[in-house]
Design a protein around this motif. Sequence first.
Motif, short mmCIF file in Angstrom:
data_model
loop_
_atom_site.label_atom_id
_atom_site.label_comp_id
_atom_site.label_asym_id
_atom_site.label_seq_id
_atom_site.Cartn_x
_atom_site.Cartn_y
_atom_site.Cartn_z
N VAL A 40 -3.80 -6.75 -7.55
CA VAL A 40 -3.40 -8.06 -8.08
C VAL A 40 -2.14 -8.55 -7.39
O VAL A 40 -2.05 -9.74 -7.00
N LEU A 41 -1.17 -7.65 -7.21
CA LEU A 41 0.07 -8.03 -6.54
C LEU A 41 -0.18 -8.45 -5.11
O LEU A 41 0.34 -9.49 -4.64
N ASP A 42 -0.98 -7.68 -4.40
CA ASP A 42 -1.31 -8.01 -3.01
C ASP A 42 -2.04 -9.35 -2.92
O ASP A 42 -1.72 -10.20 -2.09
N PHE B 154 0.82 -1.20 0.00
CA PHE B 154 0.00 0.00 0.00
C PHE B 154 0.87 1.27 0.00
O PHE B 154 0.69 2.17 -0.83
N PHE B 155 1.84 1.35 0.91
CA PHE B 155 2.66 2.56 1.01
C PHE B 155 3.66 2.69 -0.14
O PHE B 155 3.97 3.80 -0.57
N ILE B 156 4.14 1.55 -0.65
CA ILE B 156 5.00 1.62 -1.83
C ILE B 156 4.23 2.17 -3.01
O ILE B 156 4.73 3.00 -3.78
N THR B 157 2.97 1.75 -3.15
CA THR B 157 2.13 2.24 -4.24
C THR B 157 1.81 3.72 -4.08
O THR B 157 1.85 4.49 -5.05
N ILE B 158 1.51 4.12 -2.84
CA ILE B 158 1.23 5.53 -2.56
C ILE B 158 2.43 6.40 -2.97
O ILE B 158 2.29 7.43 -3.64
#
Length: 333
Positions: free
Chosen positions: A75-77, A38-42
């Motif tokens: 999808v990755l998660d 989540f935080f990497i995506t943010i």
Amino acid sequence: MTLHLIVAVTFHFYTLTTIGHLSRELAVKDNILSILIFFITIWTIYIVVRSYPTPVAIILYAIIIAIFFSMVSCVLDFELLRLWLSPKNAAYDVWLVQTLPLRITIYCVIYAWTATYTALNRKTESLEQKLQLQSDATTLLREAELFKLRQQLQPHFLYNSLNSISALIMIGPDKAQDMIGKLSEFLRSSVKREAKDTMPVDEELEYVQSYLAIESIRFGNRLQVDYKKEYTDDAEIPPFLLQPLLENAIKFGLYGKTGNVTITVHIQLQSPMLVISISNPYDPSMQASEGTGFGLDSIRRRLYLLYARADLLETQKDNEIFTTILKIPQSHV
């Protein structure tokens, strides 16, 4: 960022254990992997949106980026969680599949908000930079015009002084030499005052006295200036304002006339204004020479650029007395 991370971890863990009824072990593992993604995506969304080269269509670009990364992160998660946890717990695998739409919805909302918020900040910064550039350009233009106006100190004063010096060289060399010295001192004083925005009234009057000393050589005892001072020591005035006004008064008061002429300079502090009145006799029947009025127009323009007001300079005619009234706002009042 640390506070946001703590809140996200706590909320996600609480949701998994309370609403999802997962064991603490599964909740911790799900929490660690999901929050990390989540935080990497943010952070990735923030960097991608911030690096967009132009604010044009940046909101649409941000929404597209948010949708794309929402799908990728979900999808990755989902795949990583199934690969790590589902083989050891079939019930978790079922729960994971059932909650996938909810995860996608939550991620889409949060990522869309992050992307649009970043885009709006980027657009606001671009607008502020543009406004700052316009403000700087306006300031530079204003300063350039003020500089130009300060340079236009009725050049015919200098021409007249040089003509007088030329005439005095033949009939009065001593006076010509004295006039050259005073003119040199006057011009040197002008250069020193160039960088100042305002100065005490007494300093401006000293500068005016240098100018009047030159004129007194030309006109002798015919020129008399009477001062009436009613102001405090902290009263200030922009430089180079009084000299062209006095030059205008001398032009209309002495040119074409014989006998002594008195020019009255009345300076008084009328809170929050410093009011300067310059009165001189004039002949209403005399036609103004070509170019007359440039000094007053120049001063009006300077006052408008300095104070954004067009009512700070006015003239009055009464019983063959011409009066120029100058008002200077006092910032300390």
